[in-house]
Design an enzyme around this catalytic site. Sequence first.
Site, PDB file in Angstrom:
ATOM      1  N   TYR A  47      73.064  25.217  26.860  1.00 14.70           N
ATOM      2  CA  TYR A  47      72.925  23.790  26.556  1.00 14.70           C
ATOM      3  C   TYR A  47      73.089  23.631  25.044  1.00 14.70           C
ATOM      4  O   TYR A  47      72.236  23.079  24.341  1.00 14.70           O
ATOM      5  CB  TYR A  47      71.587  23.227  27.053  1.00 14.70           C
ATOM      6  CG  TYR A  47      71.693  21.763  27.426  1.00 14.70           C
ATOM      7  CD1 TYR A  47      72.301  21.375  28.612  1.00 14.70           C
ATOM      8  CD2 TYR A  47      71.220  20.779  26.573  1.00 14.70           C
ATOM      9  CE1 TYR A  47      72.431  20.035  28.942  1.00 14.70           C
ATOM     10  CE2 TYR A  47      71.345  19.435  26.890  1.00 14.70           C
ATOM     11  CZ  TYR A  47      71.952  19.077  28.076  1.00 14.70           C
ATOM     12  OH  TYR A  47      72.082  17.746  28.395  1.00 14.70           O
ATOM     13  N   LEU A  48      74.215  24.132  24.564  1.00 14.02           N
ATOM     14  CA  LEU A  48      74.422  24.335  23.135  1.00 14.02           C
ATOM     15  C   LEU A  48      74.558  23.016  22.374  1.00 14.02           C
ATOM     16  O   LEU A  48      75.178  22.076  22.845  1.00 14.02           O
ATOM     17  CB  LEU A  48      75.664  25.207  22.917  1.00 14.02           C
ATOM     18  CG  LEU A  48      75.615  26.573  23.616  1.00 14.02           C
ATOM     19  CD1 LEU A  48      76.904  27.346  23.345  1.00 14.02           C
ATOM     20  CD2 LEU A  48      74.403  27.390  23.184  1.00 14.02           C
ATOM     21  N   HIS A  49      73.950  22.979  21.197  1.00 17.33           N
ATOM     22  CA  HIS A  49      73.995  21.802  20.325  1.00 17.33           C
ATOM     23  C   HIS A  49      74.361  22.258  18.908  1.00 17.33           C
ATOM     24  O   HIS A  49      74.626  23.444  18.685  1.00 17.33           O
ATOM     25  CB  HIS A  49      72.652  21.065  20.363  1.00 17.33           C
ATOM     26  CG  HIS A  49      71.460  21.946  20.097  1.00 17.33           C
ATOM     27  ND1 HIS A  49      71.267  22.595  18.896  1.00 17.33           N
ATOM     28  CD2 HIS A  49      70.405  22.307  20.886  1.00 17.33           C
ATOM     29  CE1 HIS A  49      70.131  23.285  18.943  1.00 17.33           C
ATOM     30  NE2 HIS A  49      69.592  23.149  20.140  1.00 17.33           N
TER      31      HIS A  49
ATOM     32  N   GLY B 255      72.698  22.903  16.359  1.00 14.43           N
ATOM     33  CA  GLY B 255      71.902  24.008  15.808  1.00 14.43           C
ATOM     34  C   GLY B 255      72.506  25.353  16.196  1.00 14.43           C
ATOM     35  O   GLY B 255      72.685  26.250  15.359  1.00 14.43           O
ATOM     36  N   HIS B 256      72.843  25.493  17.479  1.00 15.01           N
ATOM     37  CA  HIS B 256      73.513  26.725  17.933  1.00 15.01           C
ATOM     38  C   HIS B 256      74.855  26.900  17.225  1.00 15.01           C
ATOM     39  O   HIS B 256      75.222  28.005  16.825  1.00 15.01           O
ATOM     40  CB  HIS B 256      73.759  26.671  19.445  1.00 15.01           C
ATOM     41  CG  HIS B 256      72.528  26.559  20.296  1.00 15.01           C
ATOM     42  ND1 HIS B 256      72.244  25.423  21.020  1.00 15.01           N
ATOM     43  CD2 HIS B 256      71.528  27.432  20.561  1.00 15.01           C
ATOM     44  CE1 HIS B 256      71.114  25.602  21.694  1.00 15.01           C
ATOM     45  NE2 HIS B 256      70.652  26.812  21.428  1.00 15.01           N
TER      46      HIS B 256
ATOM     47  N   ASP C  32      62.748  28.398  15.320  1.00 11.01           N
ATOM     48  CA  ASP C  32      61.802  29.287  16.000  1.00 11.01           C
ATOM     49  C   ASP C  32      61.339  30.340  14.990  1.00 11.01           C
ATOM     50  O   ASP C  32      61.686  31.516  15.081  1.00 11.01           O
ATOM     51  CB  ASP C  32      62.487  29.898  17.220  1.00 11.01           C
ATOM     52  CG  ASP C  32      62.940  28.836  18.210  1.00 11.01           C
ATOM     53  OD1 ASP C  32      62.122  28.400  19.017  1.00 11.01           O
ATOM     54  OD2 ASP C  32      64.109  28.391  18.119  1.00 11.01           O
TER      55      ASP C  32
HETATM   56  P1  AMP Z   1      67.669  28.756  22.351  1.00  7.33           P
HETATM   57  O1  AMP Z   1      68.954  28.478  23.070  1.00  7.33           O
HETATM   58  O2  AMP Z   1      66.733  27.603  22.300  1.00  7.33           O
HETATM   59  O3  AMP Z   1      67.034  30.047  22.794  1.00  7.33           O
HETATM   60  O4  AMP Z   1      68.081  28.992  20.837  1.00  7.33           O
HETATM   61  C1  AMP Z   1      69.030  29.959  20.467  1.00  7.33           C
HETATM   62  C2  AMP Z   1      69.028  30.099  18.969  1.00  7.33           C
HETATM   63  O5  AMP Z   1      69.366  28.848  18.378  1.00  7.33           O
HETATM   64  C3  AMP Z   1      67.646  30.490  18.422  1.00  7.33           C
HETATM   65  O6  AMP Z   1      67.821  31.437  17.384  1.00  7.33           O
HETATM   66  C4  AMP Z   1      67.128  29.179  17.906  1.00  7.33           C
HETATM   67  O7  AMP Z   1      66.202  29.328  16.852  1.00  7.33           O
HETATM   68  C5  AMP Z   1      68.398  28.523  17.412  1.00  7.33           C
HETATM   69  N1  AMP Z   1      68.201  27.075  17.305  1.00  7.33           N
HETATM   70  C6  AMP Z   1      67.718  26.238  18.266  1.00  7.33           C
HETATM   71  N2  AMP Z   1      67.606  24.986  17.791  1.00  7.33           N
HETATM   72  C7  AMP Z   1      68.024  25.028  16.500  1.00  7.33           C
HETATM   73  C8  AMP Z   1      68.144  24.035  15.463  1.00  7.33           C
HETATM   74  N3  AMP Z   1      67.808  22.773  15.668  1.00  7.33           N
HETATM   75  N4  AMP Z   1      68.607  24.438  14.263  1.00  7.33           N
HETATM   76  C9  AMP Z   1      68.950  25.739  14.057  1.00  7.33           C
HETATM   77  N5  AMP Z   1      68.865  26.702  14.984  1.00  7.33           N
HETATM   78  C10 AMP Z   1      68.407  26.356  16.190  1.00  7.33           C
END
Ligand code: AMP
Length: 284
Positions: A32-34, A36-37, A150
């Site tokens: 569910y990439l955004h 931030g990813h 995180d």
């Molecule tokens: P997740 O898919 O939530 O497990 O996140 C995967 C990676 O993306 C982890 O290292 C998160 O810390 C990073 N991440 C998630 N949200 C953000 C954001 N808003 N800004 C920067 N990195 C993010």
Amino acid sequence: VRVLETIGELRLVLGEARAAGLSVGFVPTMGYLHAGHVSLMEASVSDNDVTVVSIFVNPLQFAPSEDLGTYPVDPTGDLAACREAGVDHVFVPSAEQMYPSAMSTSVSVGEVSAPLEGEFRPTHFSGVATVVAKLFSIIGPCRAYFGAKDWQQVAVVRRMAADLSFPVDVIDRPIVRDPDGLALSSRNVHLSTEQRSQAGVLQRSLLIGAQLVAAGETDPSVVEAAMKEAISRAPLADLDYAAAVRPDTLTSDGPLHGEVRLLVAVRFGRVRLIDNVGCRTLEP
Ligand code: AMP
């Protein structure tokens, strides 16, 4: 971009890349990439010859009461985001591929896993450390990219990689936010309109705390109380914690000094949000 579903295929492809002297960058995600990813992927693409993104909603890091079953998915959008960012390989294993006979082994990182998230999600970080150790072992990255959103997770992964001698550079990248300050998260999609309109309170509380520290406040409980008070002004927000701690240990030992990390965790109904910010005291 090439999509790989098995550990064997991925090992083969990356073994060839490493044998050819290419550097490998790795971005672990739950999809569910955004944006931030995407910022992590872009950093990896610019630093490395080959970039691998994993998309795996890791059951080990969810407690039975948590949102594994409703975690959002968007395989088509995810693939487009990876392609656009210039990612080379997307690893999308099934749970059976990752954990063919359940999992008898677990990696648990002491101390740094215990406070804050560890208190509210006691099994979470061992699930994270186990899957990241497994992914590091499969992929053999030179560099791995994590979001500062995180913050405690980065500390846990760094400690795990050091303790287990993974030859990987663990790199953290800044938090990407919406215009009102809400940190992007896959979970934000589950917020109702009303909850979403109040969710900017996380960053607002952090900025209030950071201002106090910058103005000379060194008592963590005073800073924490101010953040709590700010969050209590959002009627739909239920606080898990608001903490002012050392950035490395995630604990405070007496007055704040030098670098400080402020962290909050807040529930809006069933949606749990976390955020954090760095600041420093007047006297180092
Ligand atoms: P997740 O898919 O939530 O497990 O996140 C995967 C990676 O993306 C982890 O290292 C998160 O810390 C990073 N991440 C998630 N949200 C953000 C954001 N808003 N800004 C920067 N990195 C993010």
